[in-house]
Structures are given as structure tokens and as C-alpha cells.
Design a protein around this motif. Structure first.
Motif, PDB file in Angstrom:
ATOM      1  N   ASN A   8      50.972  47.663  40.612  1.00 42.28           N
ATOM      2  CA  ASN A   8      51.046  46.258  40.181  1.00 42.28           C
ATOM      3  C   ASN A   8      49.913  45.405  40.743  1.00 42.28           C
ATOM      4  O   ASN A   8      49.688  44.284  40.282  1.00 42.28           O
ATOM      5  N   ARG A   9      49.224  45.908  41.748  1.00 46.34           N
ATOM      6  CA  ARG A   9      48.255  45.091  42.468  1.00 46.34           C
ATOM      7  C   ARG A   9      47.095  44.604  41.600  1.00 46.34           C
ATOM      8  O   ARG A   9      46.696  43.441  41.718  1.00 46.34           O
ATOM      9  N   PRO A  10      46.512  45.437  40.728  1.00 46.72           N
ATOM     10  CA  PRO A  10      45.396  44.925  39.918  1.00 46.72           C
ATOM     11  C   PRO A  10      45.772  43.704  39.087  1.00 46.72           C
ATOM     12  O   PRO A  10      44.998  42.745  39.001  1.00 46.72           O
ATOM     13  N   ALA A  11      46.961  43.693  38.493  1.00 49.40           N
ATOM     14  CA  ALA A  11      47.391  42.539  37.697  1.00 49.40           C
ATOM     15  C   ALA A  11      47.615  41.325  38.595  1.00 49.40           C
ATOM     16  O   ALA A  11      47.286  40.193  38.212  1.00 49.40           O
ATOM     17  N   GLU A  12      48.163  41.525  39.786  1.00 47.89           N
ATOM     18  CA  GLU A  12      48.377  40.413  40.721  1.00 47.89           C
ATOM     19  C   GLU A  12      47.043  39.830  41.166  1.00 47.89           C
ATOM     20  O   GLU A  12      46.900  38.609  41.302  1.00 47.89           O
ATOM     21  N   ILE A  13      46.052  40.706  41.387  1.00 43.89           N
ATOM     22  CA  ILE A  13      44.718  40.240  41.782  1.00 43.89           C
ATOM     23  C   ILE A  13      44.105  39.415  40.655  1.00 43.89           C
ATOM     24  O   ILE A  13      43.588  38.315  40.890  1.00 43.89           O
ATOM     25  N   GLU A  14      44.164  39.916  39.441  1.00 42.16           N
ATOM     26  CA  GLU A  14      43.605  39.190  38.295  1.00 42.16           C
ATOM     27  C   GLU A  14      44.278  37.834  38.129  1.00 42.16           C
ATOM     28  O   GLU A  14      43.617  36.828  37.864  1.00 42.16           O
ATOM     29  N   THR A  20      42.902  30.592  40.671  1.00 44.69           N
ATOM     30  CA  THR A  20      42.016  29.909  41.616  1.00 44.69           C
ATOM     31  C   THR A  20      40.654  29.580  41.018  1.00 44.69           C
ATOM     32  O   THR A  20      39.755  29.131  41.726  1.00 44.69           O
ATOM     33  N   GLY A  21      40.498  29.806  39.700  1.00 43.31           N
ATOM     34  CA  GLY A  21      39.238  29.497  39.046  1.00 43.31           C
ATOM     35  C   GLY A  21      38.178  30.576  39.173  1.00 43.31           C
ATOM     36  O   GLY A  21      37.011  30.339  38.851  1.00 43.31           O
ATOM     37  N   TRP A  22      38.566  31.753  39.613  1.00 41.84           N
ATOM     38  CA  TRP A  22      37.619  32.852  39.798  1.00 41.84           C
ATOM     39  C   TRP A  22      37.902  34.014  38.842  1.00 41.84           C
ATOM     40  O   TRP A  22      37.443  35.129  39.051  1.00 41.84           O
ATOM     41  N   GLY A  23      38.636  33.739  37.767  1.00 43.85           N
ATOM     42  CA  GLY A  23      39.001  34.793  36.826  1.00 43.85           C
ATOM     43  C   GLY A  23      37.819  35.419  36.120  1.00 43.85           C
ATOM     44  O   GLY A  23      37.904  36.560  35.663  1.00 43.85           O
ATOM     45  N   ASP A  24      36.706  34.701  36.029  1.00 42.90           N
ATOM     46  CA  ASP A  24      35.524  35.234  35.354  1.00 42.90           C
ATOM     47  C   ASP A  24      34.571  35.946  36.312  1.00 42.90           C
ATOM     48  O   ASP A  24      33.488  36.367  35.919  1.00 42.90           O
ATOM     49  N   ALA A  25      34.975  36.096  37.560  1.00 40.84           N
ATOM     50  CA  ALA A  25      34.095  36.697  38.571  1.00 40.84           C
ATOM     51  C   ALA A  25      34.073  38.218  38.449  1.00 40.84           C
ATOM     52  O   ALA A  25      35.074  38.849  38.128  1.00 40.84           O
ATOM     53  N   VAL A  42      33.401  38.789  45.186  1.00 45.91           N
ATOM     54  CA  VAL A  42      33.566  38.275  43.827  1.00 45.91           C
ATOM     55  C   VAL A  42      32.394  37.349  43.549  1.00 45.91           C
ATOM     56  O   VAL A  42      32.034  36.513  44.381  1.00 45.91           O
ATOM     57  N   VAL A  43      31.774  37.554  42.378  1.00 46.75           N
ATOM     58  CA  VAL A  43      30.584  36.782  42.019  1.00 46.75           C
ATOM     59  C   VAL A  43      30.797  36.192  40.630  1.00 46.75           C
ATOM     60  O   VAL A  43      31.018  36.920  39.661  1.00 46.75           O
ATOM     61  N   LYS A  44      30.747  34.869  40.566  1.00 52.20           N
ATOM     62  CA  LYS A  44      30.901  34.165  39.288  1.00 52.20           C
ATOM     63  C   LYS A  44      29.595  34.263  38.488  1.00 52.20           C
ATOM     64  O   LYS A  44      28.536  34.499  39.067  1.00 52.20           O
ATOM     65  N   PRO A  45      29.680  34.082  37.179  1.00 52.89           N
ATOM     66  CA  PRO A  45      28.466  34.139  36.356  1.00 52.89           C
ATOM     67  C   PRO A  45      27.370  33.185  36.815  1.00 52.89           C
ATOM     68  O   PRO A  45      26.180  33.471  36.652  1.00 52.89           O
ATOM     69  N   ASP A  46      27.751  32.053  37.451  1.00 52.46           N
ATOM     70  CA  ASP A  46      26.732  31.103  37.924  1.00 52.46           C
ATOM     71  C   ASP A  46      26.148  31.480  39.283  1.00 52.46           C
ATOM     72  O   ASP A  46      25.333  30.760  39.838  1.00 52.46           O
ATOM     73  N   GLY A  47      26.584  32.627  39.838  1.00 52.59           N
ATOM     74  CA  GLY A  47      26.037  33.116  41.098  1.00 52.59           C
ATOM     75  C   GLY A  47      26.849  32.784  42.331  1.00 52.59           C
ATOM     76  O   GLY A  47      26.572  33.308  43.414  1.00 52.59           O
TER      77      GLY A  47
END
Length: 145
Positions: A8-14, A20-25, A42-47
Motif C-alpha cells: 500500500n505504501r506507493p499509493a500512500e506516498i503518491e 502537499t503540492g509535490w505530486g508532479d515531482a 523529489v524534484v519538481k519540473p521547475d527544479g
């Protein structure tokens, strides 16, 4: 010691990252430590970068880490900024302090060792003169602490 994730952990992490606003990281595994914790950069598209700490209960408890982080900040010492937390699920999103460590800087010869050692001694002196922290010494303390 890096253990496989609970099913279950991967879904909880996602879900945590999305909340927290980091879903696209983009995530990449960082070196682990001698615990059940896992760390991802974790790295967002904006760096922008952060570190995701996955400390699965009941084997781990993030509350002592949060307490120690706050304690060090109150002393004026450097500790990663806590960006987000889900203490029940054992997730922390932390400021990414980068890959430089005393060991890597000394090994690579990219830093003068004298200021590094002087800084380390200053921190030890500050800690020695500070009141004891209220947080337990171990992050594996009971989840109810």
C-alpha cells in the motif's frame, strides 16, 4: 538498509505528495540508513527539490525527528526545514540540503578542512551548553510518544 515497500505504501506516498503540492515531482532513491526509513529526492519540473522521508509505522516514528529538528533550529543550528508532514503515516517532506558532507568535501579536496573542523567544534560546544532536548533520542520510539 533499504527494505521493499509495503504494497500500500506507493499509493500512500503518491497521495501524500499530491496533498502537499509535490505530486508532479520526479522521485529518486537516496542512500538509506540503518533503519526502516527510506529517503527519496523529489524534484519538481521547475527544479525545486526536497527530500521525502518514509518512516513506516509502527517500525518508525517521525515525531522525535520533528522534535529534534525544531530543537536544533531553536538553538540557531542548521537543520532541514520541515515542508510538510503526515505523522500518522510516517511521511516528512524536508528541505533538500544537497549531497555535500564533510566526508565528501574532504575526500574530494574541494574544501579547506580547518574551517570544517572549526565549525564542527563550534556546534559541539553550542550543543554542550544548551539545555537537553525534550524529544526521545531514537526515532524508533513508540508511535504514541
Amino acid at each position: 538498509m533499504t527494505l521493499p515497500l509495503h504494497p500500500n505504501r506507493p499509493a500512500e506516498i503518491e497521495d501524500f505528495l499530491a496533498r502537499t503540492g509535490w505530486g508532479d515531482a520526479r522521485r529518486s532513491l537516496l542512500a538509506g540508513d540503518a533503519s526502516f526509513r527510506r529517503y527519496d529526492r523529489v524534484v519538481k519540473p521547475d527544479g525545486r527539490r526536497a527530500v521525502l522521508m518514509d518512516a513506516p509505522p509502527p517500525m518508525e516514528n517521525v515525531r522525535p525527528f520533528i522534535g529534534m529538528d525544531r530543537y536544533l533550529c531553536r538553538l540557531g543550528l542548521s537543520a532541514p526545514t520541515l515542508l510538510a508532514a503526515d505523522t500518522d503515516l510516517g511521511f516528512l517532506l524536508l528541505e533538500d540540503l544537497g549531497d555535500d558532507s564533510f566526508t565528501s568535501l574532504l575526500r574530494d579536496g574541494t574544501a579547506d578542512p580547518v574551517p570544517l573542523y572549526e565549525t564542527a567544534i563550534d556546534v559541539l560546544v553550542d550543543l554542550r551548553g544548551a539545555p537537553a532536548p525534550a524529544a526521545p533520542a531514537s526515532s524508533t520510539a513508540a508511535a504514541t510518544s
